[in-house]
Design a protein around this motif. Structure first.
Motif, PDB file in Angstrom:
ATOM      1  N   THR A 838       0.820  -1.219   0.000  1.00  0.00           N
ATOM      2  CA  THR A 838       0.000   0.000   0.000  1.00  0.00           C
ATOM      3  C   THR A 838       0.850   1.263   0.000  1.00  0.00           C
ATOM      4  OG1 THR A 838      -0.150  -0.030   2.423  1.00  0.00           O
ATOM      5  CG2 THR A 838      -1.894  -1.172   1.194  1.00  0.00           C
ATOM      6  N   ARG A 839       2.151   1.139   0.240  1.00  0.00           N
ATOM      7  CA  ARG A 839       3.011   2.312   0.203  1.00  0.00           C
ATOM      8  C   ARG A 839       3.232   2.779  -1.224  1.00  0.00           C
ATOM      9  NH1 ARG A 839       7.970  -0.323   3.362  1.00  0.00           N
ATOM     10  NH2 ARG A 839       7.511  -1.781   1.648  1.00  0.00           N
ATOM     11  N   THR A 840       3.232   1.817  -2.172  1.00  0.00           N
ATOM     12  CA  THR A 840       3.515   2.154  -3.568  1.00  0.00           C
ATOM     13  C   THR A 840       2.302   2.007  -4.479  1.00  0.00           C
ATOM     14  OG1 THR A 840       4.159  -0.111  -4.105  1.00  0.00           O
ATOM     15  CG2 THR A 840       5.881   1.353  -3.266  1.00  0.00           C
ATOM     16  N   GLY A 841       1.221   1.449  -3.966  1.00  0.00           N
ATOM     17  CA  GLY A 841       0.036   1.239  -4.796  1.00  0.00           C
ATOM     18  C   GLY A 841       0.038  -0.094  -5.517  1.00  0.00           C
ATOM     19  N   LEU A 842       0.943  -1.036  -5.127  1.00  0.00           N
ATOM     20  CA  LEU A 842       0.959  -2.355  -5.743  1.00  0.00           C
ATOM     21  C   LEU A 842      -0.203  -3.187  -5.186  1.00  0.00           C
ATOM     22  CD1 LEU A 842       2.343  -4.559  -7.471  1.00  0.00           C
ATOM     23  CD2 LEU A 842       3.712  -5.144  -5.436  1.00  0.00           C
ATOM     24  N   GLY A 843      -1.109  -3.594  -6.063  1.00  0.00           N
ATOM     25  CA  GLY A 843      -2.206  -4.466  -5.659  1.00  0.00           C
ATOM     26  C   GLY A 843      -3.329  -3.759  -4.939  1.00  0.00           C
ATOM     27  N   ALA A 844      -3.194  -2.464  -4.624  1.00  0.00           N
ATOM     28  CA  ALA A 844      -4.238  -1.706  -3.918  1.00  0.00           C
ATOM     29  C   ALA A 844      -3.915  -0.229  -4.056  1.00  0.00           C
ATOM     30  CB  ALA A 844      -4.308  -2.121  -2.447  1.00  0.00           C
ATOM     31  N   SER A 845      -4.764   0.597  -3.502  1.00  0.00           N
ATOM     32  CA  SER A 845      -4.518   2.040  -3.554  1.00  0.00           C
ATOM     33  C   SER A 845      -3.279   2.393  -2.739  1.00  0.00           C
ATOM     34  CB  SER A 845      -5.725   2.792  -2.990  1.00  0.00           C
ATOM     35  OG  SER A 845      -6.884   2.536  -3.764  1.00  0.00           O
ATOM     36  N   ALA A 846      -2.601   3.435  -3.158  1.00  0.00           N
ATOM     37  CA  ALA A 846      -1.372   3.866  -2.478  1.00  0.00           C
ATOM     38  C   ALA A 846      -1.723   4.696  -1.257  1.00  0.00           C
ATOM     39  CB  ALA A 846      -0.488   4.630  -3.449  1.00  0.00           C
ATOM     40  N   LEU A 849      -4.142   1.402   5.111  1.00  0.00           N
ATOM     41  CA  LEU A 849      -5.437   0.791   5.365  1.00  0.00           C
ATOM     42  C   LEU A 849      -5.980   1.339   6.671  1.00  0.00           C
ATOM     43  CD1 LEU A 849      -7.613  -1.337   4.645  1.00  0.00           C
ATOM     44  CD2 LEU A 849      -6.198  -3.039   5.838  1.00  0.00           C
ATOM     45  N   GLY A 850      -7.173   1.926   6.633  1.00  0.00           N
ATOM     46  CA  GLY A 850      -7.717   2.581   7.805  1.00  0.00           C
ATOM     47  C   GLY A 850      -8.348   1.619   8.799  1.00  0.00           C
ATOM     48  N   ALA A 851      -8.805   2.236   9.921  1.00  0.00           N
ATOM     49  CA  ALA A 851      -9.428   1.450  10.975  1.00  0.00           C
ATOM     50  C   ALA A 851     -10.674   0.748  10.460  1.00  0.00           C
ATOM     51  CB  ALA A 851      -9.777   2.356  12.153  1.00  0.00           C
ATOM     52  N   ASN A 852     -10.803  -0.540  10.820  1.00  0.00           N
ATOM     53  CA  ASN A 852     -11.925  -1.378  10.414  1.00  0.00           C
ATOM     54  C   ASN A 852     -12.050  -1.441   8.893  1.00  0.00           C
ATOM     55  OD1 ASN A 852     -14.031  -3.130  11.127  1.00  0.00           O
ATOM     56  ND2 ASN A 852     -15.571  -1.513  10.864  1.00  0.00           N
ATOM     57  N   GLY A 853     -10.925  -1.289   8.226  1.00  0.00           N
ATOM     58  CA  GLY A 853     -10.904  -1.333   6.771  1.00  0.00           C
ATOM     59  C   GLY A 853     -10.477  -2.698   6.276  1.00  0.00           C
ATOM     60  N   THR A 854     -10.923  -3.041   5.081  1.00  0.00           N
ATOM     61  CA  THR A 854     -10.610  -4.350   4.498  1.00  0.00           C
ATOM     62  C   THR A 854     -10.136  -4.153   3.071  1.00  0.00           C
ATOM     63  OG1 THR A 854     -12.267  -5.475   5.858  1.00  0.00           O
ATOM     64  CG2 THR A 854     -11.498  -6.632   3.902  1.00  0.00           C
ATOM     65  N   LEU A 855      -9.011  -4.783   2.745  1.00  0.00           N
ATOM     66  CA  LEU A 855      -8.500  -4.813   1.378  1.00  0.00           C
ATOM     67  C   LEU A 855      -8.887  -6.135   0.730  1.00  0.00           C
ATOM     68  CD1 LEU A 855      -4.824  -3.489   1.788  1.00  0.00           C
ATOM     69  CD2 LEU A 855      -6.727  -2.295   0.701  1.00  0.00           C
ATOM     70  N   THR A 856      -9.381  -6.073  -0.497  1.00  0.00           N
ATOM     71  CA  THR A 856      -9.613  -7.281  -1.287  1.00  0.00           C
ATOM     72  C   THR A 856      -8.556  -7.320  -2.373  1.00  0.00           C
ATOM     73  OG1 THR A 856     -11.997  -7.283  -0.860  1.00  0.00           O
ATOM     74  CG2 THR A 856     -11.227  -8.526  -2.773  1.00  0.00           C
ATOM     75  N   VAL A 857      -7.721  -8.356  -2.334  1.00  0.00           N
ATOM     76  CA  VAL A 857      -6.563  -8.415  -3.231  1.00  0.00           C
ATOM     77  C   VAL A 857      -6.723  -9.625  -4.141  1.00  0.00           C
ATOM     78  CG1 VAL A 857      -4.057  -8.450  -3.383  1.00  0.00           C
ATOM     79  CG2 VAL A 857      -5.187  -7.444  -1.369  1.00  0.00           C
ATOM     80  N   LYS A 858      -6.804  -9.366  -5.447  1.00  0.00           N
ATOM     81  CA  LYS A 858      -6.930 -10.445  -6.423  1.00  0.00           C
ATOM     82  C   LYS A 858      -5.583 -11.143  -6.585  1.00  0.00           C
ATOM     83  CE  LYS A 858      -9.356 -12.591  -9.651  1.00  0.00           C
ATOM     84  NZ  LYS A 858     -10.622 -13.310  -9.377  1.00  0.00           N
ATOM     85  N   LEU A 859      -5.601 -12.468  -6.516  1.00  0.00           N
ATOM     86  CA  LEU A 859      -4.374 -13.252  -6.667  1.00  0.00           C
ATOM     87  C   LEU A 859      -4.203 -13.602  -8.139  1.00  0.00           C
ATOM     88  CD1 LEU A 859      -4.805 -15.617  -3.601  1.00  0.00           C
ATOM     89  CD2 LEU A 859      -3.300 -13.638  -3.768  1.00  0.00           C
ATOM     90  N   LEU A 884      -3.873  -7.370  12.263  1.00  0.00           N
ATOM     91  CA  LEU A 884      -4.321  -7.657  10.903  1.00  0.00           C
ATOM     92  C   LEU A 884      -4.900  -9.077  10.865  1.00  0.00           C
ATOM     93  CD1 LEU A 884      -1.320  -6.266   8.781  1.00  0.00           C
ATOM     94  CD2 LEU A 884      -3.476  -5.105   9.356  1.00  0.00           C
ATOM     95  N   THR A 885      -5.999  -9.227  10.149  1.00  0.00           N
ATOM     96  CA  THR A 885      -6.621 -10.549   9.956  1.00  0.00           C
ATOM     97  C   THR A 885      -6.732 -10.799   8.464  1.00  0.00           C
ATOM     98  OG1 THR A 885      -7.904 -10.368  12.002  1.00  0.00           O
ATOM     99  CG2 THR A 885      -8.666 -11.959  10.365  1.00  0.00           C
ATOM    100  N   ALA A 886      -6.131 -11.909   8.010  1.00  0.00           N
ATOM    101  CA  ALA A 886      -6.202 -12.297   6.597  1.00  0.00           C
ATOM    102  C   ALA A 886      -7.162 -13.482   6.472  1.00  0.00           C
ATOM    103  CB  ALA A 886      -4.829 -12.669   6.064  1.00  0.00           C
ATOM    104  N   TYR A 887      -8.067 -13.442   5.474  1.00  0.00           N
ATOM    105  CA  TYR A 887      -9.036 -14.525   5.309  1.00  0.00           C
ATOM    106  C   TYR A 887      -9.459 -14.581   3.843  1.00  0.00           C
ATOM    107  CZ  TYR A 887     -12.545 -10.735   5.624  1.00  0.00           C
ATOM    108  OH  TYR A 887     -13.286  -9.596   5.430  1.00  0.00           O
ATOM    109  N   SER A 928      -4.418   3.351  11.406  1.00  0.00           N
ATOM    110  CA  SER A 928      -4.145   3.103   9.993  1.00  0.00           C
ATOM    111  C   SER A 928      -2.774   2.470   9.880  1.00  0.00           C
ATOM    112  CB  SER A 928      -4.220   4.392   9.177  1.00  0.00           C
ATOM    113  OG  SER A 928      -3.248   5.327   9.620  1.00  0.00           O
ATOM    114  N   VAL A 929      -2.585   1.637   8.846  1.00  0.00           N
ATOM    115  CA  VAL A 929      -1.349   0.887   8.710  1.00  0.00           C
ATOM    116  C   VAL A 929      -1.130   0.576   7.242  1.00  0.00           C
ATOM    117  CG1 VAL A 929      -2.517  -1.325   9.074  1.00  0.00           C
ATOM    118  CG2 VAL A 929      -0.054  -1.125   9.549  1.00  0.00           C
ATOM    119  N   ASP A 930       0.156   0.621   6.835  1.00  0.00           N
ATOM    120  CA  ASP A 930       0.490   0.131   5.503  1.00  0.00           C
ATOM    121  C   ASP A 930       0.649  -1.390   5.570  1.00  0.00           C
ATOM    122  OD1 ASP A 930       0.668   2.233   3.499  1.00  0.00           O
ATOM    123  OD2 ASP A 930       2.162   3.137   4.842  1.00  0.00           O
TER     124      ASP A 930
END
Length: 940
Positions: A838-846, A849-859, A884-887, A928-930
């Motif tokens: 998320t620092r560079t925008g690879l796979g998600a917005s640059a 990730l905010g509080a209670n936020g979820t990233l959906t990352v296509k493999l 962080l929780t990954a699922y 928030s966290v990268d």
């Protein structure tokens, strides 16, 4: 003794009487009267024509004159009782016959206690096919009547007072009762009173009672079958006549008097009665004969004393079947006297006498008569019909199956096949081909075949239910999977489906460039060993003789199976274990030998799982672990600050030379590495090693001492072991390991925890080190015994949390994920590849990730069908303490993978299920966290 000429002449007359009577009725000019109580215009006042019939038989009988015929239609109930007083002549008898044509029956029955049919003062009457029933009375009474024929019918009553079903009084004579089925459980079936003369009973079946004749002159029995309770025939008080070709056996197991005989002839009758060619099986308490007051238990004794029964059979010669019917090779077959007085040319059902070539002729006369009422017929018949499953537009063949024990000639047979869609095909070969044009319902159709001889007689018939389906599609199916003994080999089951056309080509390719394999369409299993791990597409291509081609595909992932091993310490730079005894400096690399060390096999290992821990770091730094000989990746496996102790589980591909490298970026640090297991494509050489694959489950919290989940509520103390049990589906014998994310929090001092499947012993290795007040987590892969896991705490009091991420099971399957009975899939290592930052925008917005936020990352770098990915997940500089929780997909689980303090950068190894959309999801709890994620491999 010889028969009197008058009796012989009478026998000849009565033998031909029924047929002759019908012939004369048809040739003499007479009136035909019709009876039909179900006809709309019937009435009993006449005229009794075909269009306006009588409703009942009585007015027709009253109107009938010599040569007239009364034709009676079948009905669903019964006709009222009738008294026959008709008078015909020898050349012009009055005939009563059933005129059904549709298989219905003609029944005469009366209310209790009325006689159904009575012949009273009748002369020359022939009645055919009219059955009679009575309740509480005689069913058929013959009174003061002469030249009466009653044939091809049945008579029944239910009397228990000794009254007969058929009663002939003493003023009647020349009575012929043939081809009858007479039924009464108690009392006689037929009684003939003193004075009666010239009675013939031939081809009859008597059930229950027998025949009693008292003072009757000239009563002849020929080819009758008795299934009686106690006794078949009784001739007394000077009766005369003959008993021949008769079969008698007990109707039931009813106990009879010891003197009860199947044939009883008293002393006054014995000189005037001839008995021969009979077969008796008496009740166990009865006897065969009672002749002139003497009982005889066997035919041999009977003939020896009386000279009668020279050809009789009894229970010492044969056992008559319960139904009294002859069976193939029975002595009853072709052993009767064809010239016996009253013997008929056909049996009780009108079937002809036939010669059985499998039984020697032991009878006498010009025919091949069997004893009893039933003639054993040629068993040549149609035993069945086979129709190949029908498809619209595809020819199907029907084949008749014959049973021909007598080896009859098949010349002249014709087969008529009815395909039940309006099409019939006549054949002389026993088979026919037909093409259906419409599909049927699921219940199918009833195809049938009729087989006839050249003379028009029917051999038999058979039918067959069959379904006609739409135009068939060539639909091959193939399914591939791996097994725990050979995880790099695919086992594939395959089938072509049903195709009415022959398969001309069936080939399977395995997607790795190897040559295609030709197989046979037998739903067999083929195996193929791949040279390299990965995901391949297996393809089956089938071609049939109609030129159609179809394919089926199935992806298969082959790779390595996990072997739980350890923990065994392979590296500790503090003591010189596995490397020189010194801290690793900035930019330094420790080259650690894996293969052949600490119980790890010397070959066949593709990757190793290590728990790597930093000790006494002089500066903030990170460690990267990678295969020896490969380029160092940009991803880190372990991040730490000066003075910290941090563990991190690492799964890394082993270099071709059997080594892995550990790189330290800054300052100096001692490194410790414990092997937790390894991945291999070679079956273990020892019984205590278990090859397994990873089965993903829904992430589940299985331990939390803060609230009493899985163990007692409250912080665990120093030098104690906490034991908890995995969910029910994880306790099977196939489950040998677990993937657990273990977290410690709120510790009163610094220490470590060790997760394993052993008992409460003090371990020499650690799974997770912590400091006072620190929240820290690490992925662990402990072995599992009976579904239980143990966590040892070294010092202070601390809260323990464990989240179940997956199971290692020794039942491998192609990506199966069943939470009731999980099956594991093989592991395929990949070069560490960053797919999210998320620092560079690879796979998600640059952006963080905010509080209670979820990233959906296509493999995008794993194949479809992968069940899980192995990810190095890093949280970078959170603004608040978080996790962080990954699922995969679905509801956010109440679990965590990476626990972070504010400003901390920490990588953890995570096994993450792949969602149904081919993505993974990463959730941040607070602040928030990268987020950075590096792909390490995937599971099939």
């Amino acid at each position: 003794m010889g028969r009197r000429p008058a009796l012989v002449a009478l026998a000849v007359l009565l033998t031909g009487c029924p047929a002759a009577g019908v012939a004369h009725a048809d040739t003499v000019t007479g009136t035909a009267f019709y009876v039909n109580d179900e006809a709309a215009g019937c009435n009993d006042t006449g005229p009794g024509s075909a269009t306006e019939p009588f409703c009942q038989i009585q007015p027709a009988a009253n109107a009938a004159a010599p040569g007239d015929t009364v034709r009676i239609a079948g009905n669903s109930t019964s006709y009222a009782p009738v008294t026959i007083r008709s008078t015909g002549t020898a050349d012009a008898p009055v005939t009563f016959s059933a005129a059904t044509g549709d298989g219905s029956l003609v029944t005469v029955a009366g209310p209790h206690p009325a006689t159904a049919i009575a012949f009273s003062g009748a002369r020359y009457v022939d009645m055919t096919g009219i059955r009679t029933r009575a309740a509480g009375a005689t069913a058929l009474a013959v009174e003061d009547s002469q030249h009466i024929t009653y044939r091809s019918a049945s008579a029944q009553s239910n009397l228990a007072d000794g009254t007969a079903v058929i009663a002939i009084d003493g003023s009647s004579s020349d009575i012929s009762l043939t081809r009858l089925k007479v039924d009464q459980y108690s009392g006689p079936d037929v009684s003939s009173a003193a004075g009666a003369r010239n009675i013939t009973l031939a081809g009859d079946i008597f059930d229950g009672g027998g025949v009693s004749a008292v003072g009757t002159t000239g009563i002849d029995f020929a080819g009758d079958t008795f299934r009686t309770v106690c006794g078949a025939i009784s001739l007394t008080d000077g009766s005369s006549g003959s008993v021949e070709n008769t079969v008698a056996l007990p109707y039931s197991t009813t106990t009879c008097s010891a003197t009860t005989a199947e044939l009883t002839v008293d002393a006054g009758s014995a000189p005037q009665v001839t008995a021969d060619y009979n077969a008796f099986n008496p009740p166990s308490t009865g006897t065969n004969y009672n002749w002139a007051g003497t009982a005889y238990a066997t035919a041999r004794a009977f003939r020896g004393d009386t000279g009668q029964g020279a050809h009789d059979l009894d229970q010492t010669d044969l056992t008559i079947p319960a139904g009294g019917l002859p069976e193939e090779h029975s002595p009853l077959i072709d052993s009767a006297d064809s010239d016996a007085p009253g013997e008929l040319s056909t049996d009780v059902d009108g079937r002809p006498r036939v010669d059985d070539p499998l039984v020697a002729d032991t009878g006498t006369g010009t025919g091949h008569d069997d004893r009893g009422a039933t003639e054993f017929q040629d068993p040549f018949t149609v035993s069945g019909l086979t129709v190949r499953r029908g498809y619209v537009g595809v020819p199907t063949t029907a084949v008749a199956r014959l049973s021909n024990p007598w080896s009859d000639s098949l010349d002249g047979l014709t087969y008529t096949f009815d395909f039940a869609d309006g099409t019939t095909v006549t054949s002389t070969t026993g088979s026919a081909t037909h093409t259906y044009t419409q599909a049927t319902s699921s219940t199918g159709i009833q195809a049938s075949v009729l087989v006839n001889r050249a003379d028009g007689t029917r051999v038999g018939a058979a039918d067959y239910w069959e379904r006609v389906d739409p135009v068939p599609d060539l639909t091959p199916t193939i399914g591939c999977g791996t097994g725990p003994s050979l995880p790099d080999a695919a086992g594939c089951t395959y089938d072509t489906g049903f195709d009415p056309y022959p398969i001309t080509s069936d080939r399977i390719t395995f997607g790795d460039g190897s040559a295609a394999l030709s197989v046979t369409p037998s739903s067999d299993v083929v195996r193929h060993t791949y040279k390299a791990p990965g995901t391949y597409t297996v393809t089956q291509t089938v071609t049939d003789s109609d030129g159609r081609t179809a394919t089926a595909t199935d992806p298969i992932t082959v790779g390595a199976a996990f072997v739980a091993h350890g923990p065994v310490r392979l590296l500790d730079t503090r003591y010189g274990t596995g490397a020189p005894k010194r801290a690793v400096g900035a930019g330094g690399v420790v080259r650690l030998k894996i293969l052949g060390v600490g119980g790890v096999p010397a070959s066949g290992v593709t990757a190793v799982t290590l728990n790597v821990t930093d000790m006494g770091a002089t500066a903030s730094s990170y460690v990267s672990v990678y295969p020896d000989g490969a380029a160092r990746p940009s991803a880190s496996n372990l991040n730490f600050r000066a003075g910290q102790v941090n563990p991190s589980l690492v799964t890394v591909r082993v270099g071709a030379d059997g080594y892995v490298d550990l790189y330290n970026a800054h300052g100096k640090v001692n490194l410790v590495a414990d092997v937790e297991g390894y991945y291999t494509t070679t079956k273990p050489s020892t019984d205590d090693e278990s090859m397994t694959g990873l089965a993903m489950v829904t992430p589940t919290r299985v331990l939390d001492t803060r609230d009493g989940t899985g163990a007692a509520k409250g912080a665990v103390g120093p030098r104690t072991t906490t034991t908890f049990t995995l969910p029910k589906y994880a306790r099977g014998v196939a489950t040998v390991g677990a993937v657990l994310n273990v977290t410690v929090t709120g510790g009163t001092g610094s220490g470590y925890v060790t997760v394993d499947c052993g008992g409460p012993t003090t371990p020499s290795t650690s799974s997770l080190d912590y400091r006072a007040g620190q929240t820290a987590s690490n992925l662990t892969v402990p072995c599992v015994s009976a579904g239980k896991v143990h966590i040892y705490n070294s010092a202070g009091h601390v809260q323990l949390i464990a989240d179940l991420q997956g199971l290692y099971t020794n039942e491998l399957a192609d990506g199966a994920d069943d939470p009731v009975a999980p099956h594991g899939g093989p592991f395929v290592t990949t070069a560490p590849t960053r797919f999210l930052d998320t620092r560079t925008g690879l796979g998600a917005s640059a952006k963080p990730l905010g509080a209670n936020g979820t990233l959906t990352v296509k493999l995008t770098r794993v194949p479809a069908g992968a069940t899980a990915v192995l990810v190095n997940l890093t949280g970078v500089a959170p603004t608040a303490a978080t996790h962080l929780t990954a699922y995969g997909d679905g509801t956010l689980p109440i679990t965590s993978n990476d626990n972070l303090t504010a400003g901390q950068t920490r990588p953890v190894l995570a096994v993450v299920p792949v969602g149904t959309d081919g993505s993974i999801r990463i959730h941040n709890a607070l602040g928030s966290v990268d987020v950075v994620a590096d792909l390490e491999g995937y599971y099939g």
